[in-house]
Design a protein around this motif. Structure first.
Motif, mmCIF file in Angstrom:
data_model
loop_
_atom_site.group_PDB
_atom_site.id
_atom_site.type_symbol
_atom_site.label_atom_id
_atom_site.label_comp_id
_atom_site.label_asym_id
_atom_site.label_seq_id
_atom_site.Cartn_x
_atom_site.Cartn_y
_atom_site.Cartn_z
ATOM 1 N N UNK A 266 0.806 -1.236 0.000
ATOM 2 C CA UNK A 266 0.000 0.000 0.000
ATOM 3 C C UNK A 266 0.835 1.281 0.000
ATOM 4 N N UNK A 267 2.015 1.260 0.635
ATOM 5 C CA UNK A 267 2.864 2.465 0.651
ATOM 6 C C UNK A 267 3.377 2.768 -0.746
ATOM 7 N N UNK A 268 3.771 1.709 -1.454
ATOM 8 C CA UNK A 268 4.250 1.890 -2.831
ATOM 9 C C UNK A 268 3.106 2.394 -3.712
ATOM 10 N N UNK A 269 1.916 1.844 -3.483
ATOM 11 C CA UNK A 269 0.734 2.276 -4.252
ATOM 12 C C UNK A 269 0.485 3.772 -4.032
ATOM 13 N N UNK A 270 0.568 4.190 -2.761
ATOM 14 C CA UNK A 270 0.358 5.606 -2.440
ATOM 15 C C UNK A 270 1.355 6.486 -3.201
ATOM 16 N N UNK A 271 2.609 6.044 -3.229
ATOM 17 C CA UNK A 271 3.629 6.829 -3.946
ATOM 18 C C UNK A 271 3.299 6.912 -5.438
ATOM 19 N N UNK A 272 2.775 5.815 -5.993
ATOM 20 C CA UNK A 272 2.437 5.808 -7.429
ATOM 21 C C UNK A 272 1.251 6.710 -7.746
ATOM 22 N N UNK A 273 0.422 6.976 -6.734
ATOM 23 C CA UNK A 273 -0.709 7.892 -6.959
ATOM 24 C C UNK A 273 -0.316 9.335 -6.642
ATOM 25 N N UNK A 274 0.902 9.529 -6.117
ATOM 26 C CA UNK A 274 1.299 10.859 -5.638
ATOM 27 C C UNK A 274 2.321 11.548 -6.553
ATOM 28 N N UNK A 275 3.394 10.844 -6.888
ATOM 29 C CA UNK A 275 4.478 11.502 -7.640
ATOM 30 C C UNK A 275 4.107 11.597 -9.120
ATOM 31 N N UNK A 276 4.060 12.816 -9.655
ATOM 32 C CA UNK A 276 3.688 12.940 -11.077
ATOM 33 C C UNK A 276 4.828 12.553 -12.017
ATOM 34 N N UNK A 277 4.462 11.948 -13.119
ATOM 35 C CA UNK A 277 5.419 11.632 -14.188
ATOM 36 C C UNK A 277 5.214 12.692 -15.270
ATOM 37 N N UNK A 278 6.306 13.212 -15.787
ATOM 38 C CA UNK A 278 6.195 14.210 -16.865
ATOM 39 C C UNK A 278 6.228 13.488 -18.216
ATOM 40 N N UNK A 279 5.251 13.793 -19.063
ATOM 41 C CA UNK A 279 5.213 13.223 -20.417
ATOM 42 C C UNK A 279 5.316 14.360 -21.427
#
Ligand SMILES: [Fe+2]
Length: 450
Positions: free
Chosen positions: A300-313
């Motif tokens: 769940x912590x990794x999931x939270x990070x994936x929903x938080x840090x934006x990726x630039x495209x």
């Protein structure tokens, strides 16, 4: 334009109840015997409705605010011809309440309604009617959105599950175009699995001057308007020298989604396989929603990070400079009522078009989040690149795949040219549709055929 909303002609057959006063006091009352709704109580905050039907008996307190805001009084609250709202929510008085005792009434065709006269200036002497069906629908969380979002019908798949669904995701072109039921099934499959295939498309004529003779356009227009991008209304995926996009080479193309550098990336992508006799070049698909739910459960912590840090495209090429930042996983603000967890809205994964991270370039107390992120993205990539979670096929000529570009990742194996003329060309014709366009068609067919 919204469809015309007809206000029912309602007659009070009989319904004098002895109801509580506005101070909340309660006294005995009698009811319409056959009515599925009864008024239990009303006061300055809410109207309490008791439902009696096959689901049993239960009581819902509808706020006066909600009921007033949902009022469909013609020419006062709703324009009868367009169905559009004629007032703003902010105009509703803070202390809105019934001016007199609400009643249950029955229309000439036997339907039951809650009738309210509001104490709002401009509504004095007017009657707002709320059908028993409307009240029932809005009394149950999952029913409010039924026929609108279809999230409950989605099935997250791996190789085994999608292989078993072969019958459900393959359609004949003629059936898709001519048969309402088959077309609706194709729409449902796109929602459920995120992809479907239209097969046995007539041979495409190549020298047609008019774009409306492209079969892919006919397939797309069956759903709705094509979403035009800088690639045009229709685009060709062919190998070309000095390609500006790796899709136009014969190299391996990793799993990705298209156009994530747009503010609103297209929802559906269609690819019509016109020539595909080169060696290799199989298409690979993977369900990113399945990967996301797997990570949420496992870490769940990794999931939270994936929903938080934006990726630039970005796409910075050929006279264009598109740029957008979005996290890998985006959730809806609502929950899945059956699991209690938040609904996944979209996944954003397109490594070939990634720009340097804006967030995370400098460590500013985000060290742990970055570690969580790296762990999460590894979990994600391991999951989607595992063949047991993929669907791979060599697309037959004269078939078309339609897939959800916000959910299903696509990829292509490298391919080689052969000796014969047929083996020296790989040609797919593509186009996009917006999610709105697809969902509108799905809702319309749900209303029509479900
Ligand atoms: Fe692509």
């Amino acid at each position: 334009m919204l469809r015309h909303i007809t206000r029912p002609k309602a007659k009070v057959i009989w319904s004098r109840f002895s109801l509580p006063r506005l101070d909340g006091s309660f006294s005995k009352y009698s009811n319409l015997v056959s009515s599925p709704i009864k008024i239990k109580d009303y006061n300055s905050s809410y109207i309490s409705i008791e439902f009696q039907d096959s689901d049993g008996s239960n009581v819902t307190n509808f706020s006066n605010f909600f009921l007033r805001d949902s009022c469909s009084l013609h020419n006062i609250s709703i324009d009868p011809s367009s169905g559009q709202k004629l007032f703003t929510t902010g105009k509703i008085p803070t202390d809105i309440k019934p001016a007199k005792e609400p009643l249950i009434v029955q229309s000439e065709n036997g339907d039951f309604f809650l009738k309210i006269q509001w104490d709002e200036v401009g509504l004095i002497g007017k009657e707002s009617l709320y059908s028993a069906d409307f009240l029932k629908k809005y009394s149950v969380f999952e029913k409010r959105r039924r026929g609108k979002v279809f999230y409950q019908d989605k099935l997250f798949w791996d190789h085994q599950a999608i292989s078993k669904a072969s019958q459900e995701i393959n359609f004949n072109y003629k059936d898709y175009m001519d048969n309402e039921n088959d077309f609706f099934c194709a729409l449902k499959s796109i929602n459920k699995y995120g992809l479907c295939f239209i097969n046995n498309i007539p041979q495409q004529l190549f020298n047609s001057g008019s774009s409306n003779e492209w079969f892919i356009e006919k397939i797309a227009n069956r759903i709705g308007y094509i979403r035009e991008t800088f690639y045009g209304k229709l685009f060709d995926v062919k190998s070309i020298p000095d390609a500006k996009n790796i899709a136009y080479t014969n190299n391996f193309l990793p799993l990705h989604m298209d156009l994530l550098y747009y503010e609103a990336p297209p929802g559906l992508q269609l690819l019509h396989s016109i020539k595909n006799k080169t060696f290799g070049g199989e298409n690979i698909f993977a369900d990113s929603f399945h990967a996301a739910t797997y990570i949420k459960e496992k870490d769940p912590q990794a999931f939270l990070a994936l929903t938080t840090i934006p990726i630039a495209y970005q796409y910075h090429n050929d006279g264009e400079f598109y740029y957008y930042e979005r996290p890998l996983i985006v959730e809806h603000d609502t929950v899945d009522y059956s699991t209690g967890s938040q609904i996944i809205k979209e996944v954003n994964y397109s490594p070939p078009f990634q720009a340097p991270f804006e967030s995370g370039s400098v460590v500013e107390g985000k060290g742990d989040l970055l570690k969580d992120y790296i762990r999460g993205i590894k979990l994600f990539e391991n999951f989607i690149n595992d063949p047991t979670n993929q669907y791979q096929l060599k697309m037959q000529e004269n078939s078309c795949v339609i897939f959800d570009n916000r959910r299903v990742l696509h990829s292509r194996n490298a391919f080689e040219y052969g000796e014969s003329k047929d083996q020296q060309e790989r040609w797919l014709k593509g186009c996009y549709l917006d999610t709105d366009t697809f969902m509108s068609r799905l809702r319309v067919y749900h209303e029509k055929l479900n």
